[in-house]
Design a protein around this motif. Structure first.
Motif, mmCIF file in Angstrom:
data_model
loop_
_atom_site.group_PDB
_atom_site.id
_atom_site.type_symbol
_atom_site.label_atom_id
_atom_site.label_comp_id
_atom_site.label_asym_id
_atom_site.label_seq_id
_atom_site.Cartn_x
_atom_site.Cartn_y
_atom_site.Cartn_z
ATOM 1 N N ILE A 136 0.863 -1.190 0.000
ATOM 2 C CA ILE A 136 0.000 0.000 0.000
ATOM 3 C C ILE A 136 0.891 1.229 0.000
ATOM 4 O O ILE A 136 1.553 1.536 0.989
ATOM 5 C CB ILE A 136 -0.909 -0.022 1.239
ATOM 6 C CG1 ILE A 136 -1.761 -1.296 1.228
ATOM 7 C CG2 ILE A 136 -1.771 1.228 1.277
ATOM 8 C CD1 ILE A 136 -2.392 -1.630 2.561
ATOM 9 N N ASP A 181 -5.501 4.940 0.834
ATOM 10 C CA ASP A 181 -6.191 6.039 1.507
ATOM 11 C C ASP A 181 -5.130 6.913 2.168
ATOM 12 O O ASP A 181 -4.090 6.419 2.608
ATOM 13 C CB ASP A 181 -7.125 5.446 2.583
ATOM 14 C CG ASP A 181 -7.997 6.495 3.251
ATOM 15 O OD1 ASP A 181 -8.127 7.621 2.718
ATOM 16 O OD2 ASP A 181 -8.576 6.174 4.310
ATOM 17 N N GLN A 210 -7.520 0.097 0.635
ATOM 18 C CA GLN A 210 -7.099 0.276 2.024
ATOM 19 C C GLN A 210 -7.807 1.498 2.596
ATOM 20 O O GLN A 210 -8.094 2.454 1.885
ATOM 21 C CB GLN A 210 -5.574 0.427 2.057
ATOM 22 C CG GLN A 210 -5.002 1.041 3.321
ATOM 23 C CD GLN A 210 -4.608 2.495 3.108
ATOM 24 O OE1 GLN A 210 -4.661 3.003 1.986
ATOM 25 N NE2 GLN A 210 -4.251 3.172 4.187
ATOM 26 N N LYS A 248 -7.664 4.201 6.149
ATOM 27 C CA LYS A 248 -6.921 4.606 7.345
ATOM 28 C C LYS A 248 -7.775 4.283 8.577
ATOM 29 O O LYS A 248 -9.005 4.190 8.487
ATOM 30 C CB LYS A 248 -6.637 6.121 7.300
ATOM 31 C CG LYS A 248 -5.538 6.519 6.320
ATOM 32 C CD LYS A 248 -4.147 6.263 6.901
ATOM 33 C CE LYS A 248 -3.078 6.408 5.826
ATOM 34 N NZ LYS A 248 -1.787 5.838 6.235
ATOM 35 N N ASP A 299 -4.971 -0.043 7.580
ATOM 36 C CA ASP A 299 -3.571 0.012 8.059
ATOM 37 C C ASP A 299 -3.547 0.675 9.439
ATOM 38 O O ASP A 299 -3.189 1.825 9.619
ATOM 39 C CB ASP A 299 -2.639 0.709 7.067
ATOM 40 C CG ASP A 299 -2.929 2.164 6.843
ATOM 41 O OD1 ASP A 299 -4.116 2.544 6.957
ATOM 42 O OD2 ASP A 299 -1.990 2.936 6.568
ATOM 43 N N ILE A 300 -3.889 -0.152 10.389
ATOM 44 C CA ILE A 300 -4.026 0.325 11.766
ATOM 45 C C ILE A 300 -2.689 0.822 12.307
ATOM 46 O O ILE A 300 -2.651 1.590 13.282
ATOM 47 C CB ILE A 300 -4.634 -0.813 12.634
ATOM 48 C CG1 ILE A 300 -5.126 -0.274 13.969
ATOM 49 C CG2 ILE A 300 -3.661 -1.952 12.799
ATOM 50 C CD1 ILE A 300 -5.960 -1.272 14.756
ATOM 51 N N ASP A 301 -1.599 0.440 11.668
ATOM 52 C CA ASP A 301 -0.270 0.939 12.068
ATOM 53 C C ASP A 301 -0.081 2.417 11.757
ATOM 54 O O ASP A 301 0.970 2.995 12.053
ATOM 55 C CB ASP A 301 0.854 0.083 11.443
ATOM 56 C CG ASP A 301 0.648 -0.187 9.951
ATOM 57 O OD1 ASP A 301 -0.301 0.352 9.365
ATOM 58 O OD2 ASP A 301 1.433 -0.961 9.381
ATOM 59 N N ALA A 353 -1.812 4.575 13.294
ATOM 60 C CA ALA A 353 -2.465 5.221 14.438
ATOM 61 C C ALA A 353 -1.538 6.102 15.268
ATOM 62 O O ALA A 353 -1.989 6.797 16.179
ATOM 63 C CB ALA A 353 -3.089 4.146 15.333
ATOM 64 N N ILE A 357 -6.552 -6.700 8.555
ATOM 65 C CA ILE A 357 -5.911 -5.721 9.426
ATOM 66 C C ILE A 357 -4.404 -5.716 9.193
ATOM 67 O O ILE A 357 -3.725 -6.719 9.415
ATOM 68 C CB ILE A 357 -6.224 -6.026 10.906
ATOM 69 C CG1 ILE A 357 -7.745 -6.121 11.113
ATOM 70 C CG2 ILE A 357 -5.617 -4.943 11.808
ATOM 71 C CD1 ILE A 357 -8.153 -6.564 12.510
ATOM 72 N N GLY A 376 -0.635 -4.314 10.021
ATOM 73 C CA GLY A 376 0.137 -3.698 11.087
ATOM 74 C C GLY A 376 0.201 -4.559 12.332
ATOM 75 O O GLY A 376 0.487 -4.065 13.418
ATOM 76 N N VAL A 377 -0.034 -5.842 12.175
ATOM 77 C CA VAL A 377 0.021 -6.760 13.316
ATOM 78 C C VAL A 377 1.463 -7.225 13.497
ATOM 79 O O VAL A 377 2.082 -7.707 12.552
ATOM 80 C CB VAL A 377 -0.921 -7.956 13.084
ATOM 81 C CG1 VAL A 377 -0.740 -8.994 14.190
ATOM 82 C CG2 VAL A 377 -2.366 -7.468 13.009
ATOM 83 N N SER A 397 3.306 -6.322 9.439
ATOM 84 C CA SER A 397 3.902 -5.148 8.806
ATOM 85 C C SER A 397 4.290 -4.133 9.864
ATOM 86 O O SER A 397 3.577 -3.947 10.857
ATOM 87 C CB SER A 397 2.878 -4.508 7.847
ATOM 88 O OG SER A 397 3.365 -3.284 7.337
ATOM 89 N N HIS A 420 4.822 -1.067 8.698
ATOM 90 C CA HIS A 420 4.573 0.116 7.858
ATOM 91 C C HIS A 420 5.871 0.542 7.149
ATOM 92 O O HIS A 420 6.168 1.734 7.036
ATOM 93 C CB HIS A 420 4.021 1.261 8.719
ATOM 94 C CG HIS A 420 3.180 2.255 7.938
ATOM 95 N ND1 HIS A 420 1.813 2.301 7.988
ATOM 96 C CD2 HIS A 420 3.526 3.249 7.096
ATOM 97 C CE1 HIS A 420 1.349 3.280 7.231
ATOM 98 N NE2 HIS A 420 2.377 3.877 6.665
#
Lengths: 406, 406, 406, 406
Positions: free
Chosen positions: A152, A190, A216, A218, A243-245, A247, A280, A282-283, A303, A305
């Motif tokens: 992404i 995004d 994707q 955010k 991409d919760i990473d 945050a 999800i 960013g785990v 990831s 990121h």
């Protein structure tokens, strides 16, 4: 080494010899200090003069006639100095450049991805009959030619410095169109400050390509995510990734551009709000991987990121085995971070990934050659993957033995 | 990486691209050899020409209008060649320069601090609701905005080469005033050969700022320490720190300028001689940490004096866990050494520190921009700390889980 | 770091800043790759132009008025390019240069000595009353000011390229005279192809200095060794050392210049052939250390011949602990290899040595400043040793605790 | 180091001083990053100007009068830029150059060979009577002067860029003739796209030298291998090696130029199809080594094809011990990869090899000096082997103790 090795990998039009070579050296967590010298060379060369050599790139021309080294040269001319298109893309030259192409802070998290991958060796095995290994997978109902997706990426202006050179739409057509041409899928991204209209423009590219793409979002406010989910569904895209990473900016965002970490309850709400597979990204721990399964996620992406949000995060290849052990088979496991060669792909599969995402190389392919450039990047990687499978006796990417790692 | 990443960290006016990039590489005790190349660049650039880029420095202007990169540029122009204000402050360029800014001998002790910190990864966690983490602490009765103090630095003439450029008083006003402006506390330093009158001048700065500061004394003869303790009490300072790690010159000092190691009995006498909290700086073993508790010290600073007194001392982040395990909760545990980013602060807290001290970056802030410069340095670090807390799910600096270390 | 740090180590007239700085980096087995850059600088500088900076050298002038940096500058002018007198003497520039000053082959054995030493940290301890530590020892009936001897060096013409600049006799007077001036003992060396008359000339220097020196013999034919032993006895020298690690040329030597490994029976014969203490240099395993005790040797030197005879031999600091554990107390244990600072001396003592030998630094002292230069080198090292003893709470070199290693 | 060290290794006519020196640094898996600087120097020097210095090369002239440094200089002039003939041949400059002289992809597999070798130390032992060690072995009925063969190299045009400079036949005469002159055996190579007639030309060289040579075949279709086997038998060659590690191109080969991995059944068929000893090259796991024994192979070569077929394969010295433990004594164990010095040979023997193969150094010997050049390369290596045997107390290459590794 024999005369006929010449076809093993076709000679690039522009060889890596044009850059000073450096130690990619590393085993476990290792030093790659001398690489700085390469960077120095790249810097000295400047944007225009320097021939951008893709590492070991086959010179096979696409229909349009461009070779991969030519694509990389074009990418360098456009991206410099945001990206120097170094002979080895290793996070040295761009360390700390966020926005930009680098890892955050010291750049260690970016380099950790490469070092973690390099820490695994490959056990060569040749007493078998695997001559034509199968690289295809089925993902979200799509039959793909290889277990490799685009990562992404976005930010044509701010991250890539391409204002006036490449539009966001051109960039996205390169990524998504090139992935399709290579038999796989690319992403519409995004951006935190993007208005919904911009997001709509990107999704239009997916729609234009018959829905053959992924989207994707955010980690925005729940209502904003759900609004975008519906747009994604309308585009025909095959899955939605969050991409919760992203945050990390939670404390600094100004409404309405909110991003935030998400509680399991919030994630469960999102899973239920769409009919599409919800993944999800960013785990980085087995605990959160388990939580992702608990909330019903269709998949996770291991990831950090690209090393761009939290310095000193481990390399993804380092944390992947424990995560895969915890959840593989109950949810899809993707991984990204530092993938440069087909052998990297094979390693991540052996470590437990169902498929991998490739960021910076695909980005350069799109900038330097559009869909054609992306296709060249991906096909080179698939070709390398095939060779590595033969030499490890791996018949199919759907079943890769951990025992090939040495 | 998306377009809107651009606000994640504001772009410095002068980017790090102006320096050759290098491998900050290290895990465990690791090599950062290639960094020499960076230094070469810095050396070549010379004092005036070189733009001094602060790593990832936010360009947010202070009221006076200066940005952090501008402050660093000014610092470099004044400090060169005593300090080159390298893109990464890592002890390479200045190794062996004592007096000066470097580590003693081979400089290994200085680098050990950075390498020990870099040896810890951070486990990214985003499945939670920590959006606005709390960075405040209460220390010596003062509510502070962050768990970050200035370290103890001085020697404007001999260590920094600023004769005729910055006075000791200006320097101290920058440090103490800047810390106050950022919501925390700075130090008035003692120097071995300073007559009592010089020390009095420094304490006057604390008094001028209403006592919002901390004071340090050298491990002098008992009577001389006690004399100074009374002066410190009169200044309104909140605590007295003794940097017992200055004792290395014991055999070479000429009276009346004596420094010496201290027996537990001597330390106990000092604790009893003042009503202020008495903190012992330079503790590097659990055994001496326990002794510090035994003699009634209000706190200890895990410190190797910035690597400037004994070559090959371990990095403080390496010895901190065992020390914190031995005494945390019974005395305050501070740590310094190699702190450059907010993520470093978070690591030291996770390893057991109550608060950390930051030396060279604050020093450069004061030299380059006075109180305004120090404030910019500290606020950038606090901002990075906040981001790292969000991405590790850490709600408060008062309770940081060891489990965030990967 | 405070203003008064200025006397901690006096500022060299020529600072290390004149060289690009590099990573001395290493812990355990570590990379020092970037050091190449320093070398590059040294090479570029050329023999005459380059100021030869001694690392952290105190500028204290000897009676003749020379400072240590001046001595090193003079040494560089004479020795270049055989020895570049690098800011850190680490075996990079001269790797493979045998004859010359380097390690054999890849130079790894030379570097192993430095890396093994650097792999040990020092635990700073300051809660005690060790203010004036005792560095004296008694050796072969002589009271010495420090547990530091010269190492065995020679070959003014072939190894050092000093033909027409420094005679063998001048060189030896510098070494032996300088050691005496510093309160310790230096060596008269033997060379494989030297006729007995040359050896006699060297022993005359010891005699001239009242027998205050030590002598070495090559592992020649038994009869030839015994002949030389009698000459050594006549010179008044305090002990005879055999550098049995010179035996590598056994298969290539042409009579009468034989060198050879020695069986325990042969060694026993040598021990009995002289009334002087007989010490065997080149012991690298506990097994041979035990054999040395068995044959009645007065001592052993843990040495890999400065990395000059067998590539990839371990660093002496790595093998020393097991050797000392096997024989300490039953025979004297010396060690050499990579000693550059007083802290290195302290480490070797903590690892089990009774005393250490210092080669290349003393060599440069003699070439650059004669006895005065050697004295400056040794006194700087003793001063550093004292500081390190204070900061580790070590009262006497005769009893150094292993617990000071971190 | 004494004056007479000068004959330990004769001084090269062109010293390594002409190149910048670098850190060969490494223990275990270690970083050699700084080596890049050396490469930079090599690149800058260009093909003609640069003196090609062989590391530690003895200047002993062959009958024709050439010294080894002269041979290397000539090799560099012909091979540049395909091979830079670097002072240390370490895979840095040529990384990724396949075809060419480098390791594939990142070049890590090439470097792994060197790093694995460097990870073993040598325990110096001198209390014995091994003065004239025996380096001879008997192999395939031939008495050889040393346990060192040429490795399998070819591709004068494509890998070496020698079109119009050196013919394939001249190259092969250099290798095979030089090996014979040094008392050992060299290889006639097979190339994937070579027609049978080309292969016949090469075998004619072996026949010309009375059958004193070895032959290799690619892992072709069974029938094609068997055809070539009969040709090899007719040439008088002593054994046939199959480099099964060439199978990576299986999926990309176009008939009739097929290469493929081989099942145990296919290998068994090949063993039975010839009366000559049949050796399988490219074994990297104990499992396949056992299979090789099962199918009746006369030997195996532990090899990763010089790091040229699968990136990230381990160093051969790393996997050799487990392989030797599994099959030593039941089949011959050869090893290649990164052998540069006699001490490397000794290490591989101690790790379990019966003999070793040397590729790039022999290649440069042949290109730079024909049979004379190859002889010089091999004799230097044998001389170094002898010295290392004396200093480890190894009487015969036929029985090398693992205990010499430190």
């Amino acid at each position: 080494m024999n005369q006929n090795d010449r076809r093993e990998i076709q000679k690039p039009a522009v060889t890596r010899r044009d850059f000073f070579k450096t130690a990619a050296v590393s085993a476990g967590a290792m030093a790659v200090a001398g690489l700085a010298v390469k960077v120095e060379a790249a810097e000295a060369a400047g944007p225009a003069a320097a021939p951008a050599a893709a590492a070991g790139a086959p010179a096979a021309a696409a229909p349009g006639g461009k070779t991969l080294p030519e694509v990389m040269k074009a990418a360098r001319e456009k991206l410099y100095p945001k990206c120097r298109v170094c002979p080895e893309c290793d996070g040295q030259a761009c360390s700390g450049e966020v926005p930009g192409m680098g890892g955050i802070g010291t750049g260690k998290a970016f380099r950790n991805n490469l070092e973690a991958l390099a820490s695994y060796g490959l056990a060569m095995k040749t007493f078998h009959d695997v001559k034509k290994p199968d690289t295809s997978i089925t993902l979200f109902g799509e039959k793909l030619s290889m277990p490799i997706l685009s990562a992404i990426t976005g930010g044509v202006t701010y991250n890539m410095g391409l204002k006036g050179k490449v539009t966001e739409e051109e960039y996205m057509e390169g990524v998504i169109g090139g992935c399709i041409a290579a038999g796989t899928l690319g992403f519409a991204a995004d951006g935190i400050e993007d208005p919904v209209t911009t997001y709509a423009t990107r999704l239009a590219v997916i729609k234009k390509f018959g829905g053959k793409g992924l989207a994707q979002v955010k980690p925005r406010a729940q209502v904003d995510i759900i609004e975008r989910m519906h747009m994604v569904e309308a585009s025909g895209a095959k899955a939605i990734f969050i991409d919760i990473d992203s945050a990390g900016r939670a404390a600094r965002c100004k409404p309405p551009q909110i991003v935030e970490p998400k509680t399991p309850a919030q994630l469960r709400e999102l899973v239920k709000a769409t009919k599409l597979p919800f993944v999800i990204k960013g785990v980085m721990t087995p605990e959160e991987a388990q939580l992702a399964v608990d909330v019903g996620a269709a998949g996770i992406v291991v990831s950090n990121h690209g090393g761009r949000v939290l310095d000193h995060t481990p390399g993804t290849a380092k944390v992947l085995p424990a995560i895969a052990k915890a959840v593989k088979g109950r949810t899809l496991v993707f991984a990204d971070g530092g993938v440069r060669y087909g052998s990297d792909v094979l390693k991540l599969l052996a470590l437990g990934a169902n498929a991998v995402l490739v960021g910076r190389p695909v980005l350069r392919g799109s900038v330097g050659g559009g869909a054609e450039g992306v296709k060249l990047v991906l096909e080179k990687m698939r070709s390398e993957l095939v060779d590595a499978m033969v030499l490890t006796g791996t018949a199919s990417v759907k079943k890769v033995s951990r025992s090939i790692l040495a």
